[in-house]
Design an enzyme around this catalytic site. Structure first.
Site, PDB file in Angstrom:
ATOM      1  N   GLU A   1     -19.644 -16.869  -1.020  1.00 34.74           N
ATOM      2  CA  GLU A   1     -19.239 -15.709  -1.813  1.00 34.74           C
ATOM      3  C   GLU A   1     -19.729 -14.493  -1.060  1.00 34.74           C
ATOM      4  O   GLU A   1     -20.936 -14.361  -0.819  1.00 34.74           O
ATOM      5  CB  GLU A   1     -19.888 -15.828  -3.195  1.00 34.74           C
ATOM      6  CG  GLU A   1     -19.268 -14.890  -4.192  1.00 34.74           C
ATOM      7  CD  GLU A   1     -20.324 -14.094  -4.894  1.00 34.74           C
ATOM      8  OE1 GLU A   1     -21.122 -14.682  -5.635  1.00 34.74           O
ATOM      9  OE2 GLU A   1     -20.362 -12.868  -4.672  1.00 34.74           O
TER      10      GLU A   1
ATOM     11  N   CYS B   1     -22.323  -7.876  -6.658  1.00 32.86           N
ATOM     12  CA  CYS B   1     -21.082  -8.198  -5.940  1.00 32.86           C
ATOM     13  C   CYS B   1     -19.861  -7.786  -6.756  1.00 32.86           C
ATOM     14  O   CYS B   1     -18.767  -7.698  -6.229  1.00 32.86           O
ATOM     15  CB  CYS B   1     -21.037  -9.676  -5.595  1.00 32.86           C
ATOM     16  SG  CYS B   1     -21.710 -10.706  -6.877  1.00 32.86           S
TER      17      CYS B   1
HETATM   18  P1  NAP Z   1     -27.129 -12.041   4.390  1.00 31.38           P
HETATM   19  O1  NAP Z   1     -27.642 -11.199   5.478  1.00 31.38           O
HETATM   20  O2  NAP Z   1     -25.766 -12.596   4.568  1.00 31.38           O
HETATM   21  O3  NAP Z   1     -28.174 -13.242   4.171  1.00 31.38           O
HETATM   22  C1  NAP Z   1     -27.960 -14.263   3.201  1.00 31.38           C
HETATM   23  C2  NAP Z   1     -28.642 -15.552   3.673  1.00 31.38           C
HETATM   24  O4  NAP Z   1     -27.900 -16.126   4.743  1.00 31.38           O
HETATM   25  C3  NAP Z   1     -30.053 -15.351   4.193  1.00 31.38           C
HETATM   26  O5  NAP Z   1     -30.818 -16.471   3.867  1.00 31.38           O
HETATM   27  C4  NAP Z   1     -29.853 -15.265   5.697  1.00 31.38           C
HETATM   28  O6  NAP Z   1     -31.054 -15.683   6.308  1.00 31.38           O
HETATM   29  C5  NAP Z   1     -28.713 -16.237   5.930  1.00 31.38           C
HETATM   30  N1  NAP Z   1     -27.864 -15.870   7.065  1.00 31.38           N
HETATM   31  C6  NAP Z   1     -27.224 -14.693   7.228  1.00 31.38           C
HETATM   32  N2  NAP Z   1     -26.503 -14.712   8.371  1.00 31.38           N
HETATM   33  C7  NAP Z   1     -26.695 -15.921   8.928  1.00 31.38           C
HETATM   34  C8  NAP Z   1     -26.222 -16.546  10.131  1.00 31.38           C
HETATM   35  N3  NAP Z   1     -25.410 -15.906  10.969  1.00 31.38           N
HETATM   36  N4  NAP Z   1     -26.638 -17.788  10.387  1.00 31.38           N
HETATM   37  C9  NAP Z   1     -27.465 -18.437   9.561  1.00 31.38           C
HETATM   38  N5  NAP Z   1     -27.960 -17.911   8.427  1.00 31.38           N
HETATM   39  C10 NAP Z   1     -27.573 -16.660   8.102  1.00 31.38           C
HETATM   40  O7  NAP Z   1     -27.127 -11.274   3.006  1.00 31.38           O
HETATM   41  P2  NAP Z   1     -28.276 -10.428   2.289  1.00 31.38           P
HETATM   42  O8  NAP Z   1     -29.499 -10.329   3.134  1.00 31.38           O
HETATM   43  O9  NAP Z   1     -28.437 -11.015   0.959  1.00 31.38           O
HETATM   44  O10 NAP Z   1     -27.637  -9.003   2.126  1.00 31.38           O
HETATM   45  C11 NAP Z   1     -27.117  -8.287   3.202  1.00 31.38           C
HETATM   46  C12 NAP Z   1     -25.747  -7.758   2.803  1.00 31.38           C
HETATM   47  O11 NAP Z   1     -24.986  -8.785   2.153  1.00 31.38           O
HETATM   48  C13 NAP Z   1     -25.733  -6.637   1.790  1.00 31.38           C
HETATM   49  O12 NAP Z   1     -25.922  -5.386   2.369  1.00 31.38           O
HETATM   50  C14 NAP Z   1     -24.380  -6.807   1.154  1.00 31.38           C
HETATM   51  O13 NAP Z   1     -23.397  -6.162   1.921  1.00 31.38           O
HETATM   52  C15 NAP Z   1     -24.126  -8.258   1.174  1.00 31.38           C
HETATM   53  N6  NAP Z   1     -24.390  -8.954  -0.104  1.00 31.38           N
HETATM   54  C16 NAP Z   1     -23.358  -9.438  -0.807  1.00 31.38           C
HETATM   55  C17 NAP Z   1     -23.593 -10.124  -1.975  1.00 31.38           C
HETATM   56  C18 NAP Z   1     -22.492 -10.709  -2.779  1.00 31.38           C
HETATM   57  O14 NAP Z   1     -22.740 -11.099  -3.895  1.00 31.38           O
HETATM   58  N7  NAP Z   1     -21.299 -10.859  -2.252  1.00 31.38           N
HETATM   59  C19 NAP Z   1     -24.885 -10.316  -2.439  1.00 31.38           C
HETATM   60  C20 NAP Z   1     -25.930  -9.835  -1.689  1.00 31.38           C
HETATM   61  C21 NAP Z   1     -25.657  -9.172  -0.520  1.00 31.38           C
HETATM   62  P3  NAP Z   1     -31.555 -15.202   7.755  1.00 31.38           P
HETATM   63  O15 NAP Z   1     -31.265 -13.749   7.835  1.00 31.38           O
HETATM   64  O16 NAP Z   1     -33.012 -15.541   7.717  1.00 31.38           O
HETATM   65  O17 NAP Z   1     -30.788 -16.034   8.708  1.00 31.38           O
END
Ligand code: NAP
Length: 526
Positions: A265, A302
């Site tokens: 998601e 979200c």
């Molecule tokens: P994120 O950076 O995508 O991280 C979510 C999880 O996935 C973390 O545990 C992260 O851990 C892991 N991850 C991320 N990229 C990865 C990769 N390439 N390979 C392996 N693991 C990976 O999301 P976030 O830190 O929660 O928030 C950052 C951004 O996400 C926000 O600014 C927003 O735009 C978006 N967001 C969207 C929603 C939604 O509901 N759609 C919710 C929250 C956030 P590691 O970084 O340790 O690898």
């Protein structure tokens, strides 16, 4: 319960040796004790191997045992008391009341899945009787039910440290389906993750189930998450987070020797259509409600309404003025992480620089660290359709009002946008004809269509759909919230002419589990 900074691999607490990391308090702008040891591929292998070993004993255990496990996890989370809320507050800057509500939702979700497991409709038990006399060919005895897919990898979201994290909807629905779970802890709430992880670990041990039913991994950087998705024992993945992260994991899963589904998601701007009748009658009320929705929880939902569509006309300006006035009174507040706050600042400054986009209001500055200043923008439909960046999600308290010259232009914008979690219509009876023109498009674009409400706030129930076409999710056929979330982790198996002694209980003639079943095409209640 003490936070030690260890991973939880099956029944053991394991110290990672691939570096260290600490949680961060965004409101106080400082790191929080204790130090966590980061794991690597050795711990991923161990957790996944234990999960594979646990799979058959767990899925074949009585459904009552599975339901009780879910209830025990809920009870253990409640028993963590204020320590859990205080730690989550320090790690996320979310208010206490919000986190208490989120805890209620988390345990409610676990109990909903416990009742679902007992009720058994998800097994989809279906029996087609043999027809030995059928001509020209006899028909076999055919019986089908759903079984769990295997161990599931779960990535929690930063914005729901309880309800979308270690014991959140992905874990609850996977455990309900009969799948062991390996969670990758979100780096933004490591302590909260350990506390909840220990609550699950204890529930598994007390239930007498194999230790591999649950593990919690901690890593510094992407490596551990990548290894988890790539591990051959993992058969499906649940993820909530950024589009970039979700797409990276989908690609890893697709390139495996055995590709697996990833239910990610990711990104949604949740279009909010104010139709002319509603605009004429309720412009100010809708505008203030909309601003509450945009700024709720510092916009970190979200389902945040990031795109408003209005028709040109006499009442358009009433809405815009009321929304600008309401937003200008909102203060800057601390976001979940410094990284998310920086991404928000960058997104808003880039939007300010775009041609044809007017900044019509911003909130009140404050001294809060890692904060986001609410911001409202306006453009017209032609500009929106010509500027790809305007469709990007800016995670935080901001939205874009797009004015349309007529209904055809509004439908054109609806047709142009990507897949969404939600689409909202503000309507009066005189708007139904326009709504009928929009609905076929909105059904193709969104997972949930609302009338006269605001998209933030997702009910956990049987009919909820929290999903939608790409990029809202990576698989539009699924929901990550509500009872239907269990379907992501099940697959059907058909048994042809198996002797009764070898059939699963759900398919025995006597219907010992007292299930609602489909018999020769017709539903039959036990
Ligand atoms: P994120 O950076 O995508 O991280 C979510 C999880 O996935 C973390 O545990 C992260 O851990 C892991 N991850 C991320 N990229 C990865 C990769 N390439 N390979 C392996 N693991 C990976 O999301 P976030 O830190 O929660 O928030 C950052 C951004 O996400 C926000 O600014 C927003 O735009 C978006 N967001 C969207 C929603 C939604 O509901 N759609 C919710 C929250 C956030 P590691 O970084 O340790 O690898």
């Amino acid at each position: 319960m003490q936070i030690t900074g260890d991973m939880l691999i099956g029944g053991s607490a394991v110290r990672g040796t691939k570096g260290t990391l600490r949680a961060f308090d965004p409101a106080r702008n400082m790191e929080i004790e204790p130090e966590f040891g980061a794991g690597g591929t050795v711990e991923v292998d161990r957790a996944c191997e234990l999960a594979a070993l646990a799979f058959d004993p767990y899925r074949l255990a009585p459904l009552e045992t599975r339901a009780r496990l879910l209830e025990a996890i809920a009870d253990n989370i409640v028993a963590l008391g204020d320590a859990l809320i205080e730690r989550a507050q320090a790690e996320s800057a979310l208010p206490k009341a919000r986190l208490e509500g989120e805890r209620g939702r988390t345990v409610g979700q676990l109990r909903l899945f416990a009742s679902l497991v007992r009720e058994g409709r998800w097994l989809a038990a279906t029996l087609d009787s043999a027809m030995p006399e059928r001509k020209p060919l006899p028909r076999s005895d055919l019986r089908a039910q759903k079984i769990p897919v295997g161990p599931v990898g779960v990535f929690g979201a930063s914005n729901f440290p309880l309800a979308f994290s270690v014991a959140g909807g992905d874990t609850a629905s996977a455990l309900a389906a009969g799948c062991p779970v390996v969670v990758k802890a979100h780096p933004a709430h490591l302590g909260t993750s350990e506390l909840v992880g220990r609550a699950i670990q204890k529930a598994v041990a007390d239930s007498g189930l194999p230790e591999g039913v649950f593990s919690l991994l901690v890593g510094a950087g992407n490596e551990i998450g990548e290894a988890l998705v790539a591990h051959p024992a993992i058969k499906s993945v649940g993820f909530t987070g950024s589009r970039r992260g979700g797409v990276a994991l989908v690609n890893i899963a697709a390139k495996r020797r055995e590709p697996i589904p990833v239910f990610a998601e990711m990104s949604s701007i949740n279009p909010f259509f104010v139709l002319p009748g509603a605009l004429a009658k309720r412009a100010e009320a809708i505008a203030t409600g909309f601003v509450e929705s945009v700024t709720l929880g510092v916009g970190q939902f979200c389902t945040n309404p990031g795109l408003v569509l209005l028709l040109d006309g006499p009442h358009k300006q009433t809405f815009i003025d009321a929304a600008a006035k309401a937003l200008a009174q909102k203060g800057a507040q601390t976001m979940l992480t410094a990284g998310i706050a920086n991404a928000y600042k960058d997104g808003v400054s880039q939007r300010r620089e775009l041609n044809g986009v007017q900044s019509i209001a911003q909130g009140q500055q404050s001294d809060a660290s890692c904060s986001a200043l609410p911001a409202l923008f306006q453009t017209n439909a032609m500009q929106f359709l010509a500027t790809a960046q305007l469709e990007d999600e800016i995670f935080g308290p901001t939205s874009l009002i797009v004015t349309c010259s007529d209904i055809a232009e509004m439908v054109k914008v609806a047709e142009y946008i990507e897949g969404q979690l939600t689409a909202t219509l503000q309507i009066e009876p005189e708007d139904y004809e326009i709504a009928r023109q929009l609905l076929p498009t909105l059904e193709r674009k969104a997972g949930r269509i609302l009338a006269n409400g605001f998209p933030t706030g997702v009910e956990v129930c049987h009919a909820m759909v929290h999903g939608g076409p790409y990029p809202a999710t990576s698989d539009a056929r699924a929901t990550s919230v509500g009872a239907m979330a269990i379907e992501r982790f099940l697959r059907p198996v058909c048994y042809q002419d198996l002797p009764a002694a070898l059939l699963p209980q759900a398919l025995h003639d006597e219907n010992p589990l007292k299930l609602l079943r489909i018999l020769d095409g017709k539903p039959v209640q036990a």
